[in-house]
Write an enzyme that holds these catalytic residues in place. Structure first.
Site, PDB file in Angstrom:
ATOM      1  N   TRP A   3       0.841  -1.203   0.000  1.00 37.38           N
ATOM      2  CA  TRP A   3       0.000   0.000   0.000  1.00 37.38           C
ATOM      3  C   TRP A   3       0.871   1.246   0.000  1.00 37.38           C
ATOM      4  O   TRP A   3       0.587   2.226  -0.704  1.00 37.38           O
ATOM      5  CB  TRP A   3      -0.972   0.005   1.172  1.00 37.38           C
ATOM      6  N   ASP A  22      -1.729   6.718   6.456  1.00 37.67           N
ATOM      7  CA  ASP A  22      -2.762   5.794   6.015  1.00 37.67           C
ATOM      8  C   ASP A  22      -3.012   4.845   7.192  1.00 37.67           C
ATOM      9  O   ASP A  22      -2.175   4.016   7.517  1.00 37.67           O
ATOM     10  CB  ASP A  22      -2.263   5.031   4.779  1.00 37.67           C
ATOM     11  N   LYS A  46     -11.937  -2.020   6.978  1.00 40.35           N
ATOM     12  CA  LYS A  46     -11.110  -2.932   7.764  1.00 40.35           C
ATOM     13  C   LYS A  46     -11.579  -2.945   9.228  1.00 40.35           C
ATOM     14  O   LYS A  46     -11.862  -3.983   9.781  1.00 40.35           O
ATOM     15  CB  LYS A  46      -9.637  -2.530   7.696  1.00 40.35           C
TER      16      LYS A  46
HETATM   17  C1  LIG Z   1      -7.076  -1.938   2.214  1.00 37.56           C
HETATM   18  C2  LIG Z   1      -6.027  -0.880   2.293  1.00 37.56           C
HETATM   19  C3  LIG Z   1      -5.957   0.169   1.345  1.00 37.56           C
HETATM   20  C4  LIG Z   1      -6.876   0.241   0.152  1.00 37.56           C
HETATM   21  O1  LIG Z   1      -8.100   0.695   0.529  1.00 37.56           O
HETATM   22  P1  LIG Z   1      -9.251   0.979  -0.551  1.00 37.56           P
HETATM   23  O2  LIG Z   1     -10.316   1.601   0.297  1.00 37.56           O
HETATM   24  O3  LIG Z   1      -9.639  -0.327  -1.146  1.00 37.56           O
HETATM   25  O4  LIG Z   1      -8.718   1.918  -1.575  1.00 37.56           O
HETATM   26  C5  LIG Z   1      -4.984   1.117   1.512  1.00 37.56           C
HETATM   27  N1  LIG Z   1      -4.128   1.076   2.560  1.00 37.56           N
HETATM   28  C6  LIG Z   1      -4.168   0.097   3.480  1.00 37.56           C
HETATM   29  C7  LIG Z   1      -3.197   0.095   4.611  1.00 37.56           C
HETATM   30  C8  LIG Z   1      -5.125  -0.911   3.376  1.00 37.56           C
HETATM   31  O5  LIG Z   1      -5.181  -1.887   4.289  1.00 37.56           O
END
Ligand SMILES: *Cc1c(COP(=O)(O)O)cnc(C)c1O
Length: 358
Positions: free
Chosen positions: A99, A166, A190
């Site tokens: 990511w 993030d 998540k």
């Molecule tokens: C799942 C995830 C993403 C992607 O998220 P989307 O909402 O599908 O764009 C980005 N960063 C991390 C750390 C993730 O676990």
């Protein structure tokens, strides 16, 4: 059979959150309408949005000067929205997984990107240490929990430049000192709600410093000025996020859930460490409390598929590892009960006994 949901995302939500969402889908607070069929500009939805924002602020202790936004596009959209709004000359990124790499790639469309440190040399199984955040960067970007590789930054860094994080897969899993961050963002699916809504916590004074024109929808200011209602927000996911936060508050908030998360993670990592056939993939110091990655030891690699099948028969869902690590990954997010961790450990032990005594 009872299912134990270890899916990485979208992932398990508390039962009462799903029940309350189902009720509101049928009839919101007895108004005779579904939460899906009311105007986002009416008072009923405004109350839902306000409560979601208020719970965010309260549970994370978000200081003045920050805004909480609910947007579309996923965390992946933030990979471009962050540099669009903040990158004038140079940005710095900590590369701790897939990511993070995707975030770096997008930022490169907007200016110079320095990868300050990377754990790519060991397939991202650790969090780099002893790096210096460059003070001439417009911001420093981190991924606090590396969902795929099972590593986690469990502290709030001191940064000389705005810190952008993030937190898709560990928001609300522990207390966070929000005042140390410029932006915190993530997809809800998540640890927070269903897919379809992205949260952004942004400190207003870091905005308005780039010289480029920012498209209206990609400009944080648009969404700040309009309370996440410039266009139609993802109404139903926002409702569910609000329900998850109510559940968390009733439970005792982020300090309490951190304790529970630590206990779940400790039990599972201990079981892996004491196993004769399984072994963890992440370095101990960097291990994630949210995503526990493990594989078969070399001499037992041929048992991989057999364990997956065995675990599935025992009701374990979503434990197949991501292809970039292999083996298994148990995502033990906030909503996953301790009982499910115990069930997984029992399953691992039973499998191990079977195999070693054959
Ligand atoms: C799942 C995830 C993403 C992607 O998220 P989307 O909402 O599908 O764009 C980005 N960063 C991390 C750390 C993730 O676990």
């Amino acid at each position: 059979m009872k299912k134990h949901n270890f899916s990485a995302g979208p992932s398990i939500l508390p039962k009462e959150v799903i029940e309350n969402t189902s009720k509101a889908v049928m009839d919101l607070n007895g108004i005779g309408l579904s939460v899906m069929e009311i105007s986002h500009r009416g008072k009923d939805f405004q109350a839902i949005m306000d409560e979601a924002v208020e719970l965010f602020r309260e549970l994370l202790g978000i200081p003045e000067g920050y805004h909480v936004l609910f947007l579309g596009g996923g965390a992946s959209m933030q990979f471009c929205m962050v540099p669009f709004n903040l990158l004038e000359k140079k940005a710095a990124y900590l590369e701790t997984g897939s990511w993070a790499k995707k975030a770096v790639k997008e930022a490169k469309n907007f200016g110079e990107v320095e990868v300050t440190a990377s754990s790519g040399d060991k397939n991202y199984n650790y969090i780099p240490k002893d790096f210096r955040i460059p003070s001439d960067a417009d911001y420093f970007h981190i991924t606090t929990n590396n969902t795929i590789f099972g590593t986690q930054i469990k502290e709030d860094y001191d940064s000389p430049v705005p810190l952008v994080a993030d937190m898709s897969s560990d928001i609300f899993s522990r207390p966070v000192d929000v005042s140390k961050y410029g932006i915190i963002y993530g997809g809800a699916q998540k640890n927070l709600g269903p897919a379809g809504v992205t949260f952004v916590i942004v400190r207003e004074d870091i905005l308005g410093k780039v010289s480029r024109t920012i498209p209206t929808m990609l400009n944080y200011k648009t969404h700040i000025d309009n309370g996440s209602m410039f266009n139609t927000p993802p109404c139903l996911p926002v409702f569910t996020v609000k329900e998850t936060l109510k559940w968390l508050k009733n439970l005792g908030g982020v300090e309490k859930i951190q304790e529970m998360n630590e206990e779940k993670a400790r039990l599972l990592y201990d079981a892996i460490e004491s196993s004769k056939i399984f072994t963890g993939t992440a370095e101990k110091e960097s291990r994630s409390m949210m995503n526990v990655c493990f594989v078969m030891k070399k001499e037992y690699e041929d048992l991989n598929d057999e364990f997956l099948k065995f675990a599935q028969q025992k009701g374990m869902v979503g434990i197949k590892g991501h292809r970039s690590v292999g083996g298994f990954r148990a995502s033990i997010y906030n909503a996953l009960p301790l009982e499910s961790v115990r069930a997984l450990i029992a399953t691992m032990n039973e499998f191990e006994d079977c195999m070693l005594n054959k």
